[in-house]
Write an enzyme that holds these catalytic residues in place. Structure first.
Site, PDB file in Angstrom:
ATOM      1  CE  LYS A 125      23.070 -60.657  -1.403  1.00 42.39           C
ATOM      2  NZ  LYS A 125      22.637 -62.019  -1.039  1.00 42.39           N
ATOM      3  CG  ASP A 165      19.202 -61.464  -1.917  1.00 40.23           C
ATOM      4  OD1 ASP A 165      19.429 -62.480  -1.258  1.00 40.23           O
ATOM      5  OD2 ASP A 165      18.817 -60.407  -1.379  1.00 40.23           O
TER       6      ASP A 165
HETATM    7  P1  NDP Z   1      11.801 -63.046  -2.217  1.00 42.73           P
HETATM    8  O1  NDP Z   1      11.866 -61.686  -2.799  1.00 42.73           O
HETATM    9  O2  NDP Z   1      11.456 -64.203  -3.082  1.00 42.73           O
HETATM   10  O3  NDP Z   1      10.760 -63.044  -0.987  1.00 42.73           O
HETATM   11  C1  NDP Z   1      10.902 -62.201   0.096  1.00 42.73           C
HETATM   12  C2  NDP Z   1       9.703 -62.392   1.012  1.00 42.73           C
HETATM   13  O4  NDP Z   1       9.899 -61.627   2.192  1.00 42.73           O
HETATM   14  C3  NDP Z   1       8.398 -61.889   0.399  1.00 42.73           C
HETATM   15  O5  NDP Z   1       7.337 -62.638   0.893  1.00 42.73           O
HETATM   16  C4  NDP Z   1       8.332 -60.456   0.919  1.00 42.73           C
HETATM   17  O6  NDP Z   1       7.041 -59.893   0.970  1.00 42.73           O
HETATM   18  C5  NDP Z   1       8.876 -60.637   2.323  1.00 42.73           C
HETATM   19  N1  NDP Z   1       9.429 -59.376   2.808  1.00 42.73           N
HETATM   20  C6  NDP Z   1      10.339 -58.597   2.202  1.00 42.73           C
HETATM   21  N2  NDP Z   1      10.584 -57.495   2.935  1.00 42.73           N
HETATM   22  C7  NDP Z   1       9.801 -57.603   4.028  1.00 42.73           C
HETATM   23  C8  NDP Z   1       9.594 -56.805   5.163  1.00 42.73           C
HETATM   24  N3  NDP Z   1      10.242 -55.645   5.323  1.00 42.73           N
HETATM   25  N4  NDP Z   1       8.719 -57.224   6.106  1.00 42.73           N
HETATM   26  C9  NDP Z   1       8.050 -58.404   5.947  1.00 42.73           C
HETATM   27  N5  NDP Z   1       8.198 -59.204   4.890  1.00 42.73           N
HETATM   28  C10 NDP Z   1       9.052 -58.815   3.952  1.00 42.73           C
HETATM   29  O7  NDP Z   1      13.195 -63.271  -1.490  1.00 42.73           O
HETATM   30  P2  NDP Z   1      13.895 -64.626  -1.051  1.00 42.73           P
HETATM   31  O8  NDP Z   1      12.886 -65.590  -0.545  1.00 42.73           O
HETATM   32  O9  NDP Z   1      14.809 -65.044  -2.137  1.00 42.73           O
HETATM   33  O10 NDP Z   1      14.822 -64.116   0.137  1.00 42.73           O
HETATM   34  C11 NDP Z   1      14.341 -63.975   1.476  1.00 42.73           C
HETATM   35  C12 NDP Z   1      15.525 -63.818   2.405  1.00 42.73           C
HETATM   36  O11 NDP Z   1      16.397 -64.938   2.268  1.00 42.73           O
HETATM   37  C13 NDP Z   1      16.401 -62.584   2.154  1.00 42.73           C
HETATM   38  O12 NDP Z   1      16.940 -62.152   3.392  1.00 42.73           O
HETATM   39  C14 NDP Z   1      17.533 -63.152   1.294  1.00 42.73           C
HETATM   40  O13 NDP Z   1      18.714 -62.377   1.373  1.00 42.73           O
HETATM   41  C15 NDP Z   1      17.724 -64.499   1.961  1.00 42.73           C
HETATM   42  N6  NDP Z   1      18.383 -65.496   1.131  1.00 42.73           N
HETATM   43  C16 NDP Z   1      17.856 -65.874  -0.082  1.00 42.73           C
HETATM   44  C17 NDP Z   1      18.497 -66.838  -0.840  1.00 42.73           C
HETATM   45  C18 NDP Z   1      17.912 -67.355  -2.100  1.00 42.73           C
HETATM   46  O14 NDP Z   1      18.479 -68.314  -2.672  1.00 42.73           O
HETATM   47  N7  NDP Z   1      16.798 -66.847  -2.585  1.00 42.73           N
HETATM   48  C19 NDP Z   1      19.794 -67.411  -0.405  1.00 42.73           C
HETATM   49  C20 NDP Z   1      20.207 -67.023   0.922  1.00 42.73           C
HETATM   50  C21 NDP Z   1      19.530 -66.071   1.619  1.00 42.73           C
HETATM   51  P3  NDP Z   1       6.610 -58.756  -0.091  1.00 42.73           P
HETATM   52  O15 NDP Z   1       6.241 -59.514  -1.326  1.00 42.73           O
HETATM   53  O16 NDP Z   1       5.460 -58.078   0.562  1.00 42.73           O
HETATM   54  O17 NDP Z   1       7.791 -57.845  -0.283  1.00 42.73           O
END
Ligand code: NDP
Length: 443
Positions: A125, A165
């Site tokens: 990672k 990510d």
């Molecule tokens: P994105 O960056 O596309 O989206 C993240 C989302 O979470 C946004 O809506 C963001 O809002 C919100 N968010 C981030 N930080 C916070 C916080 N502190 N409090 C509340 N909301 C928050 O990321 P992903 O969808 O790709 O990833 C989301 C999760 O899934 C992560 O934990 C990632 O590690 C995990 N994951 C992702 C994979 C993938 O293929 N994408 C695979 C496996 C796991 P804002 O825009 O306001 O920051």
């Protein structure tokens, strides 16, 4: 003191201040106590001592120049945690909260997640404390080029294959790939999550969200139930959340909420996927915009969605977003199942509460393994220089997620704790890696 507790003391002593890494490693080690008791040979081989120590860890300077000509410096990371079952594989996160502890916890969890996919991928990672929000395209490109100018030395299609990510989507992957190719003069599958025109896999964008829903569906089907007619609460509105909303809707569920770090939206008629995609994927706007498109929706600033009554809760935003009080609220309001789309979104106290109150809990390393699974399929398509159709990849994804569910449910039963999917996922993921490490000698 048990073998596991000795290792936890060692970790606490040697990783001071790394709260996320300690949280993840402590929870993991405590949960596999029955596995360790059944395998005394692991202690003789100092297997856990080796497992908790990354094979390699890179920290590097990322200098770049912003649009006003000001020189900026960020800190980049790549952790190559474990290569027992394949080349290092795991995403890159660009977010101000990225530090050594966050990257180590993510890489550690990745070991067992990747093992559960049944595909030959080790664990890594990386990331950077760079905040892409508010940056111009030009700044993002220059930052990505600088990041890759350091990273390219340690990655490769057969050694370490990063992906996206949080904060690293298709745009960033494109810039990173372009710079890798330029520096090395090699056109290889060194990154996954690539665009379709240059080696990406169909269904990678959808994979984590769809995979989460396939996992939940397999779990419910094993109880003679299904997602059809269920009320679902989802947090986040990024890549994972959007495609979880889409697939849940296709399966006949009603998704009531989505959120971002500023607040959440509740739509009593069900979140409209087209509006959600328009706001988040096309306009890249904040989630409160949703209420301007749909009269049945309300916006709750500064809050998380866990007080909305639901059958199924899917945290898809970030780590530690379900705290003990949220767990109590979900339980009180009739939730029967929580599955993690994000990595470590549930605190250990909240997980305990769910388990003690008979709420089914699907841990991230199983429930969100769909993304890395399709990344591994992208690697194999790149190696073969061919591509599979959307339907083929989606079907493989569905099979992988069903198998993950059945494997972890069986593993939990084998250790006499039926339904404890945390134990099941950790045990099944760990045993494969442990077996490979034992076979490969002291390395
Ligand atoms: P994105 O960056 O596309 O989206 C993240 C989302 O979470 C946004 O809506 C963001 O809002 C919100 N968010 C981030 N930080 C916070 C916080 N502190 N409090 C509340 N909301 C928050 O990321 P992903 O969808 O790709 O990833 C989301 C999760 O899934 C992560 O934990 C990632 O590690 C995990 N994951 C992702 C994979 C993938 O293929 N994408 C695979 C496996 C796991 P804002 O825009 O306001 O920051």
């Amino acid at each position: 003191m048990s073998y596991g507790e000795k290792i936890i003391s060692y970790l606490e002593e040697n990783n001071r201040g790394q709260s996320e890494f300690l949280q993840a490693s402590r929870s993991f080690i405590r949960s596999i106590e029955p596995v360790l008791n059944a395998h005394p040979e692991y202690q003789n081989a100092a297997l856990l001592e080796r497992l908790v120590e990354p094979e390699r860890l890179y920290v590097f300077r990322v200098p770049w120049v912003d649009d006003r000509g000001k020189v900026r410096v960020n800190r980049g990371y790549r952790i190559q945690f474990n290569s027992a079952i394949g080349p290092y594989k795991g995403g890159l996160r660009f977010h101000p909260s990225v530090n050594l502890s966050v990257v180590k916890f993510l890489a550690f969890e990745q070991i067992f997640k990747n093992s559960l996919t049944s595909l030959p991928i080790g664990a890594g990672k990386g990331g950077c404390n760079f905040n892409p929000k508010g940056k111009s395209d030009n700044e993002i490109m220059h930052f990505c080029q600088s990041f890759m100018t350091s990273l390219y030395r340690v990655i490769g299609e057969d050694t370490d294959v990063p992906a996206g990510d949080v904060g690293v989507g298709s745009k960033e992957i494109g810039y990173l790939f372009g710079q890798y190719k330029r520096i090395t003069n090699k056109y290889v599958g060194v990154l996954t999550g690539k665009g379709l025109s240059y080696g990406g896999s169909l269904a990678r964008t959808e994979a984590t969200g769809y995979g989460l829903i396939y996992f939940v569906q397999a779990l419910l089907e094993s109880m003679d139930s299904s997602l059809h007619g269920k009320n679902v609460v989802i947090s986040g509105s990024g890549n994972v959340a959007i495609y979880a909303v889409e697939k849940a809707f296709e399966m006949g569920a009603k998704v009531l909420t989505v959120s971002d770090s500023s607040g959440f939206v509740y739509d009593k008629d069900g979140i409209d996927i087209e509006i959600l995609k328009e706001i988040k994927e096309k306009k890249r706007d904040r989630i409160y915009e949703y209420v301007n498109h749909k009269k049945t929706a309300e916006y709750f600033p500064g809050q998380r969605p866990w007080n909305i009554p639901c059958d199924v809760a899917l945290p898809c935003a970030t780590q530690n977003e379900i705290l003990i009080d949220d767990a109590k609220e979900l339980c009180k309001n009739g939730c029967i199942l929580v599955a993690e789309g994000a990595n470590m979104p549930t605190t250990p106290e909240a997980i305990k509460y769910f388990q003690n109150n008979k709420i089914i809990f699907g841990p991230a390393k199983a429930a969100n393994a769909g993304g890395v699974s399709v990344s591994a399929l992208e690697m194999s398509q790149n190696s073969q220089r061919m591509s599979k159709s959307f339907v083929q990849v989606d079907k493989l994804l569905e099979n992988i997620m069903e198998n993950i569910y059945y494997n972890i449910a069986d593993a939990a039963e084998e250790y006499n704790d039926k339904g404890n999917l945390v134990l099941g996922a950790n045990a099944a993921g760990f045993l494969k890696v442990a077996d490979a490490m034992m076979a490969q000698g002291v390395v």
